[in-house]
Scaffold this motif. Sequence first.
Motif, PDB file in Angstrom:
ATOM      1  N   UNK A 266       0.826  -1.203   0.000  1.00 30.31           N
ATOM      2  CA  UNK A 266       0.000   0.000   0.000  1.00 30.31           C
ATOM      3  C   UNK A 266       0.862   1.255   0.000  1.00 30.31           C
ATOM      4  N   UNK A 267       1.915   1.258   0.823  1.00 35.23           N
ATOM      5  CA  UNK A 267       2.795   2.430   0.882  1.00 35.23           C
ATOM      6  C   UNK A 267       3.524   2.613  -0.445  1.00 35.23           C
ATOM      7  N   UNK A 268       3.985   1.515  -1.021  1.00 40.81           N
ATOM      8  CA  UNK A 268       4.679   1.595  -2.301  1.00 40.81           C
ATOM      9  C   UNK A 268       3.770   2.158  -3.392  1.00 40.81           C
ATOM     10  N   UNK A 269       2.509   1.749  -3.386  1.00 38.87           N
ATOM     11  CA  UNK A 269       1.572   2.231  -4.407  1.00 38.87           C
ATOM     12  C   UNK A 269       1.215   3.700  -4.198  1.00 38.87           C
ATOM     13  N   UNK A 270       1.150   4.140  -2.951  1.00 39.52           N
ATOM     14  CA  UNK A 270       0.901   5.558  -2.690  1.00 39.52           C
ATOM     15  C   UNK A 270       2.053   6.415  -3.207  1.00 39.52           C
ATOM     16  N   UNK A 271       3.275   5.966  -2.964  1.00 36.25           N
ATOM     17  CA  UNK A 271       4.420   6.698  -3.470  1.00 36.25           C
ATOM     18  C   UNK A 271       4.473   6.647  -5.001  1.00 36.25           C
ATOM     19  N   UNK A 272       4.027   5.531  -5.562  1.00 35.64           N
ATOM     20  CA  UNK A 272       4.014   5.401  -7.016  1.00 35.64           C
ATOM     21  C   UNK A 272       3.082   6.413  -7.664  1.00 35.64           C
ATOM     22  N   UNK A 273       1.844   6.478  -7.185  1.00 37.89           N
ATOM     23  CA  UNK A 273       0.881   7.382  -7.813  1.00 37.89           C
ATOM     24  C   UNK A 273       1.197   8.839  -7.488  1.00 37.89           C
ATOM     25  N   UNK A 274       1.737   9.107  -6.298  1.00 39.30           N
ATOM     26  CA  UNK A 274       2.110  10.482  -5.967  1.00 39.30           C
ATOM     27  C   UNK A 274       3.281  10.941  -6.840  1.00 39.30           C
ATOM     28  N   UNK A 275       4.251  10.065  -7.071  1.00 43.54           N
ATOM     29  CA  UNK A 275       5.394  10.417  -7.918  1.00 43.54           C
ATOM     30  C   UNK A 275       4.964  10.627  -9.359  1.00 43.54           C
ATOM     31  N   UNK A 276       4.077   9.753  -9.841  1.00 43.48           N
ATOM     32  CA  UNK A 276       3.585   9.875 -11.207  1.00 43.48           C
ATOM     33  C   UNK A 276       2.788  11.161 -11.397  1.00 43.48           C
ATOM     34  N   UNK A 277       1.908  11.451 -10.454  1.00 43.07           N
ATOM     35  CA  UNK A 277       1.079  12.653 -10.548  1.00 43.07           C
ATOM     36  C   UNK A 277       1.921  13.915 -10.449  1.00 43.07           C
ATOM     37  N   UNK A 278       2.929  13.897  -9.578  1.00 45.61           N
ATOM     38  CA  UNK A 278       3.809  15.057  -9.448  1.00 45.61           C
ATOM     39  C   UNK A 278       4.621  15.274 -10.718  1.00 45.61           C
ATOM     40  N   UNK A 279       4.934  14.183 -11.418  1.00 46.57           N
ATOM     41  CA  UNK A 279       5.724  14.281 -12.643  1.00 46.57           C
ATOM     42  C   UNK A 279       4.989  15.046 -13.732  1.00 46.57           C
ATOM     43  N   UNK A 280       3.685  14.786 -13.882  1.00 45.28           N
ATOM     44  CA  UNK A 280       2.942  15.431 -14.975  1.00 45.28           C
ATOM     45  C   UNK A 280       2.707  16.916 -14.707  1.00 45.28           C
ATOM     46  N   UNK A 281       2.999  17.374 -13.506  1.00 43.08           N
ATOM     47  CA  UNK A 281       2.829  18.787 -13.163  1.00 43.08           C
ATOM     48  C   UNK A 281       3.951  19.657 -13.725  1.00 43.08           C
ATOM     49  N   UNK A 282       5.009  19.022 -14.253  1.00 48.14           N
ATOM     50  CA  UNK A 282       6.175  19.764 -14.737  1.00 48.14           C
ATOM     51  C   UNK A 282       6.339  19.626 -16.239  1.00 48.14           C
ATOM     52  N   UNK A 283       6.968  20.626 -16.840  1.00 42.94           N
ATOM     53  CA  UNK A 283       7.179  20.632 -18.278  1.00 42.94           C
ATOM     54  C   UNK A 283       8.296  19.677 -18.680  1.00 42.94           C
ATOM     55  N   UNK A 284       8.273  19.297 -19.956  1.00 48.93           N
ATOM     56  CA  UNK A 284       9.363  18.547 -20.534  1.00 48.93           C
ATOM     57  C   UNK A 284       9.618  17.240 -19.823  1.00 48.93           C
ATOM     58  N   UNK A 285      10.893  16.929 -19.621  1.00 50.32           N
ATOM     59  CA  UNK A 285      11.289  15.707 -18.937  1.00 50.32           C
ATOM     60  C   UNK A 285      11.834  16.047 -17.555  1.00 50.32           C
ATOM     61  N   UNK A 286      11.259  17.079 -16.951  1.00 49.58           N
ATOM     62  CA  UNK A 286      11.697  17.503 -15.623  1.00 49.58           C
ATOM     63  C   UNK A 286      11.387  16.435 -14.578  1.00 49.58           C
ATOM     64  N   UNK A 287      10.316  15.688 -14.778  1.00 44.62           N
ATOM     65  CA  UNK A 287       9.839  14.661 -13.845  1.00 44.62           C
ATOM     66  C   UNK A 287       9.372  15.310 -12.545  1.00 44.62           C
ATOM     67  N   UNK A 288       9.299  14.526 -11.461  1.00 45.49           N
ATOM     68  CA  UNK A 288       8.644  15.028 -10.253  1.00 45.49           C
ATOM     69  C   UNK A 288       9.601  15.805  -9.359  1.00 45.49           C
TER      70      UNK A 288
END
Length: 305
Positions: A266-288
């Motif tokens: 559960x903790x791993x999946x929370x970090x997974x979706x939070x990291x993925x969602x934070x990544x799309x908030x940035x331009x280009x290949x900036x990532x999270x």
Amino acid sequence: MIFTLTLNPCLDRYLYIDELIPEDTIRVYRIEDYAAGKGINVSRVIKEIGGNSIAICPLGGNNGNQIQFLLDNERVLYSAIRIEKETRMNIIIQTLKGQYRMSLPGAPLTSLEYDLIIDMLKAITRKKDTLVVSGSLPEGLSPSVYFDIVKLCNDMGLRVYVDTDGDNLKEAVKAHPFGIKPNLFELSRLLGRDLKKDEVPSAAKEISEKYGINDVLVTLGKDGAIVYVDKKTYKIDPIEVKVKSAVGAGDSFLAGFVYKRDESVEEALKWAVASSSASVMNEGTTLCKIKDVVNLLDKATVKRI
């Protein structure tokens, strides 16, 4: 330790302009370079969210030098195998109305260069380490390379995750990696049939049982993810954020997951979706960015289904 292996890295160069006009001189008002390639992205994200990961990759020429400079700047650990030919480049033209992506061809690896990569993998990894091997293959390498690498790492006692597509993924699963991370389309190609989203839970279980894969992580873009882990199925709801670029979202999901995998699913999946969602908030290949990931963790919803 978490290692990543990127056999076909590239330098992503973003050119920012107002408008693409035929037969006119276009003024580029901003240029951004990013170290790219799926495994490299995973290592970058793990470093950003608080962990350490060593990126193994072949690098050559000026583009390879620039990737090393960029990784140094982000304090990402890497083990580079220097190669004779220039590392490939992607050119992305970003206009006010949209994006144009041009992927330049890359050179093949020599047999010596490939052997050096495998020697490096053997030399620096240890039993119970995690390896993420992902992305496309350079020209001249057969998809069976994925089978060979997964089998080798299993024999060495590594926990192997694979993120690739098509024949590469079909070969990799035959060697029984610990985990895979396809999206819906990649999972469909692996099974040889078009899947609807409501078929993903059963399809993930099917793949797990057929190939002996413990962690099947299926990302669904704006619809979140469905995973089959430890013989249990989980649904991960998407987190609503303003999307600037979806590049690297899947890599960020995998990075967050493997970083926290030894705590709880559960903790791993929370970090997974939070990291993925934070990544799309940035331009280009900036990532999270870690501050965004932490802010989103409380919004992450993981349900057993």
